[in-house]
Design an enzyme around this catalytic site. Sequence first.
Site, PDB file in Angstrom:
ATOM      1  N   THR A   1       0.860  -1.184   0.000  1.00 46.95           N
ATOM      2  CA  THR A   1       0.000   0.000   0.000  1.00 46.95           C
ATOM      3  C   THR A   1       0.897   1.235   0.000  1.00 46.95           C
ATOM      4  O   THR A   1       1.996   1.216   0.556  1.00 46.95           O
ATOM      5  CB  THR A   1      -0.932   0.030   1.222  1.00 46.95           C
ATOM      6  OG1 THR A   1      -0.157  -0.219   2.413  1.00 46.95           O
ATOM      7  CG2 THR A   1      -2.017  -1.027   1.115  1.00 46.95           C
TER       8      THR A   1
ATOM      9  N   SER B   1       5.510  -1.421  -1.150  1.00 49.68           N
ATOM     10  CA  SER B   1       5.016  -0.774  -2.365  1.00 49.68           C
ATOM     11  C   SER B   1       6.128   0.010  -3.041  1.00 49.68           C
ATOM     12  O   SER B   1       6.960   0.631  -2.377  1.00 49.68           O
ATOM     13  CB  SER B   1       3.859   0.167  -2.007  1.00 49.68           C
ATOM     14  OG  SER B   1       3.523   0.995  -3.107  1.00 49.68           O
TER      15      SER B   1
ATOM     16  N   TYR C   1       5.792  -1.766 -10.402  1.00 47.81           N
ATOM     17  CA  TYR C   1       5.043  -1.348 -11.576  1.00 47.81           C
ATOM     18  C   TYR C   1       6.038  -1.222 -12.729  1.00 47.81           C
ATOM     19  O   TYR C   1       7.232  -0.974 -12.498  1.00 47.81           O
ATOM     20  CB  TYR C   1       4.378   0.008 -11.372  1.00 47.81           C
ATOM     21  CG  TYR C   1       3.126  -0.008 -10.525  1.00 47.81           C
ATOM     22  CD1 TYR C   1       1.879   0.197 -11.096  1.00 47.81           C
ATOM     23  CD2 TYR C   1       3.187  -0.195  -9.151  1.00 47.81           C
ATOM     24  CE1 TYR C   1       0.727   0.206 -10.328  1.00 47.81           C
ATOM     25  CE2 TYR C   1       2.047  -0.186  -8.365  1.00 47.81           C
ATOM     26  CZ  TYR C   1       0.826   0.024  -8.964  1.00 47.81           C
ATOM     27  OH  TYR C   1      -0.312   0.028  -8.191  1.00 47.81           O
TER      28      TYR C   1
ATOM     29  N   THR D   1       2.495  -5.780 -10.214  1.00 48.42           N
ATOM     30  CA  THR D   1       1.093  -5.374 -10.300  1.00 48.42           C
ATOM     31  C   THR D   1       0.726  -5.191 -11.767  1.00 48.42           C
ATOM     32  O   THR D   1       1.369  -4.409 -12.477  1.00 48.42           O
ATOM     33  CB  THR D   1       0.852  -4.084  -9.506  1.00 48.42           C
ATOM     34  OG1 THR D   1       1.054  -4.367  -8.118  1.00 48.42           O
ATOM     35  CG2 THR D   1      -0.574  -3.578  -9.699  1.00 48.42           C
TER      36      THR D   1
ATOM     37  N   LYS E   1       0.140  -9.737  -9.537  1.00 49.31           N
ATOM     38  CA  LYS E   1      -0.959  -9.301  -8.678  1.00 49.31           C
ATOM     39  C   LYS E   1      -1.999  -8.571  -9.535  1.00 49.31           C
ATOM     40  O   LYS E   1      -1.677  -7.595 -10.207  1.00 49.31           O
ATOM     41  CB  LYS E   1      -0.427  -8.376  -7.587  1.00 49.31           C
ATOM     42  CG  LYS E   1      -1.466  -7.815  -6.632  1.00 49.31           C
ATOM     43  CD  LYS E   1      -0.771  -6.998  -5.545  1.00 49.31           C
ATOM     44  CE  LYS E   1      -1.751  -6.372  -4.579  1.00 49.31           C
ATOM     45  NZ  LYS E   1      -2.520  -5.257  -5.223  1.00 49.31           N
TER      46      LYS E   1
ATOM     47  N   HIS F   1      -7.128  -4.769  -6.790  1.00 50.79           N
ATOM     48  CA  HIS F   1      -6.450  -3.528  -6.396  1.00 50.79           C
ATOM     49  C   HIS F   1      -7.225  -2.813  -5.284  1.00 50.79           C
ATOM     50  O   HIS F   1      -7.323  -1.586  -5.264  1.00 50.79           O
ATOM     51  CB  HIS F   1      -6.305  -2.600  -7.608  1.00 50.79           C
ATOM     52  CG  HIS F   1      -5.073  -1.742  -7.571  1.00 50.79           C
ATOM     53  ND1 HIS F   1      -3.990  -1.955  -8.386  1.00 50.79           N
ATOM     54  CD2 HIS F   1      -4.755  -0.654  -6.820  1.00 50.79           C
ATOM     55  CE1 HIS F   1      -3.074  -1.041  -8.160  1.00 50.79           C
ATOM     56  NE2 HIS F   1      -3.503  -0.240  -7.195  1.00 50.79           N
TER      57      HIS F   1
ATOM     58  N   ARG G   1      -9.943  -0.321  -6.319  1.00 49.03           N
ATOM     59  CA  ARG G   1      -9.555   1.043  -6.673  1.00 49.03           C
ATOM     60  C   ARG G   1      -9.342   1.222  -8.177  1.00 49.03           C
ATOM     61  O   ARG G   1      -8.997   2.306  -8.629  1.00 49.03           O
ATOM     62  CB  ARG G   1      -8.270   1.423  -5.917  1.00 49.03           C
ATOM     63  CG  ARG G   1      -8.470   1.490  -4.424  1.00 49.03           C
ATOM     64  CD  ARG G   1      -7.159   1.405  -3.666  1.00 49.03           C
ATOM     65  NE  ARG G   1      -6.322   2.574  -3.815  1.00 49.03           N
ATOM     66  CZ  ARG G   1      -6.471   3.702  -3.133  1.00 49.03           C
ATOM     67  NH1 ARG G   1      -7.474   3.831  -2.255  1.00 49.03           N
ATOM     68  NH2 ARG G   1      -5.641   4.705  -3.281  1.00 49.03           N
TER      69      ARG G   1
ATOM     70  N   GLY H   1     -10.757  -7.154   0.974  1.00 45.17           N
ATOM     71  CA  GLY H   1     -11.929  -7.392   1.800  1.00 45.17           C
ATOM     72  C   GLY H   1     -11.723  -8.199   3.058  1.00 45.17           C
ATOM     73  O   GLY H   1     -12.687  -8.452   3.794  1.00 45.17           O
TER      74      GLY H   1
ATOM     75  N   ARG I   1     -11.246  -8.809   6.646  1.00 43.37           N
ATOM     76  CA  ARG I   1     -11.398  -8.005   7.859  1.00 43.37           C
ATOM     77  C   ARG I   1     -11.525  -8.849   9.118  1.00 43.37           C
ATOM     78  O   ARG I   1     -11.546  -8.329  10.220  1.00 43.37           O
ATOM     79  CB  ARG I   1     -12.656  -7.115   7.752  1.00 43.37           C
ATOM     80  CG  ARG I   1     -12.624  -6.116   6.601  1.00 43.37           C
ATOM     81  CD  ARG I   1     -11.560  -5.063   6.795  1.00 43.37           C
ATOM     82  NE  ARG I   1     -11.601  -4.035   5.763  1.00 43.37           N
ATOM     83  CZ  ARG I   1     -10.934  -4.110   4.604  1.00 43.37           C
ATOM     84  NH1 ARG I   1     -10.176  -5.162   4.344  1.00 43.37           N
ATOM     85  NH2 ARG I   1     -11.024  -3.135   3.713  1.00 43.37           N
TER      86      ARG I   1
ATOM     87  N   GLY J   1      -4.423  -4.989   3.448  1.00 48.32           N
ATOM     88  CA  GLY J   1      -4.062  -3.654   3.002  1.00 48.32           C
ATOM     89  C   GLY J   1      -4.591  -2.557   3.895  1.00 48.32           C
ATOM     90  O   GLY J   1      -3.901  -2.085   4.802  1.00 48.32           O
ATOM     91  N   ARG J   2      -5.838  -2.147   3.691  1.00 46.09           N
ATOM     92  CA  ARG J   2      -6.385  -1.012   4.434  1.00 46.09           C
ATOM     93  C   ARG J   2      -6.312  -1.182   5.955  1.00 46.09           C
ATOM     94  O   ARG J   2      -5.991  -0.217   6.655  1.00 46.09           O
ATOM     95  CB  ARG J   2      -7.834  -0.744   4.005  1.00 46.09           C
ATOM     96  CG  ARG J   2      -7.940  -0.093   2.628  1.00 46.09           C
ATOM     97  CD  ARG J   2      -9.391   0.231   2.317  1.00 46.09           C
ATOM     98  NE  ARG J   2      -9.553   0.878   1.018  1.00 46.09           N
ATOM     99  CZ  ARG J   2      -9.740   0.227  -0.126  1.00 46.09           C
ATOM    100  NH1 ARG J   2      -9.798  -1.101  -0.134  1.00 46.09           N
ATOM    101  NH2 ARG J   2      -9.881   0.892  -1.257  1.00 46.09           N
TER     102      ARG J   2
END
Length: 364
Positions: free
Chosen positions: A80, A108, A131, A157, A229, A253, A256, A286, A288, A307-308
């Site tokens: 991230t 990242s 990238y 990615t 990825k 992603h 996003r 997703g 969590r 990630g988040r």
Amino acid sequence: MSSEPVNVNDFKELARLALPKMYYDFYSGGAEDEHTLRENIQAFYRITIRPRVLVDVSKVDMSTTILGHHISAPILVAPTAAHKLAFHEGELATARAAAAVKTIMVLSYSSTCSIEEVASSCNSVRFFQLYIFKRRDISALLVQRAERCGYKAIILTVDTPRLGRREADIKNKMIAPPVKSLEGLISIDVKSDQGSKLETYANEMLDASLSWEDIGWLRSITTLPILIKGVLTHEDATKAVEAGVDGIIVSNHGARQLDFAPATVSVLEEVVHAVKGKIPVLLDGGVRRGTDVFKALALGAQAVLIGRPVIYGLAAKGEEGVRTVMEMLKNELETSMALSGCPSIKDITRSHVRTHYDNLPSML
């Protein structure tokens, strides 16, 4: 909040309170109507667990290996961007937290700490996310630096020929954060009078011509394992095996890029069936809860990436927050395994979950 967080979701609200709106929106937002962003989480809700009883679970072993590297649980830190927007120590704090819980961090390319700084922050296994730029020499240099600094794999990615339409960033006129590893290589001083400067920067710099043939180019410049990825279909999973990659990360992603792309867990099994055990399959998007990790493993993933929630933990409580987030997921996974009759990771099987698709034959 009136009390300490008791689960990963609690950290999201702490992060919202801690961060400027522009940065919180940058981390939390998705593409366009954010349908896929919601679905990444909701899709896990539609999978139920089929627990087995009267199994000796007095000891539960969550440890596993990824590409030969032993980790304490099948939960990795996803790549991230721009951790210093969340906490002043940035990726250095995240790296130390990952090392503390004995797992792998994927750094990242758009880190706000350099490849070298993160490598020297602590002793741990790390992968590097790449990238491909229009200037291939820059991508090649990043790979060489990662390899020289002891990173153990390249995560390419492949779902970003251009940046997805992230409307919160457009409204906020989000500025591209400084990418430490690119200092002296590329200017991020882009000219844009409208919307997200981050989008303008990405579309100017990233190579939209990237194709399957370029896997061979990447292979020619590194001896490290290469995982791609961004795979969401059995067709691309088959091509990935044919291209000789060392692993796949099923990912949209973090919702996003393309809105209305499928939730990752909903296509995980499709990808797993396509590779036929030839290479490892991982999943992000997703996750969590520990039950989410359990479900992904039952559907064939070797591990998941987070990630988040890592960013939310970092924003709320720095290194301690990241470590707490990872420990919460590990503890929940351990409980899920015990209550499902699975004393080890290898005991988690497809028979331990039921999906929407499993119900279809009985409805015909």
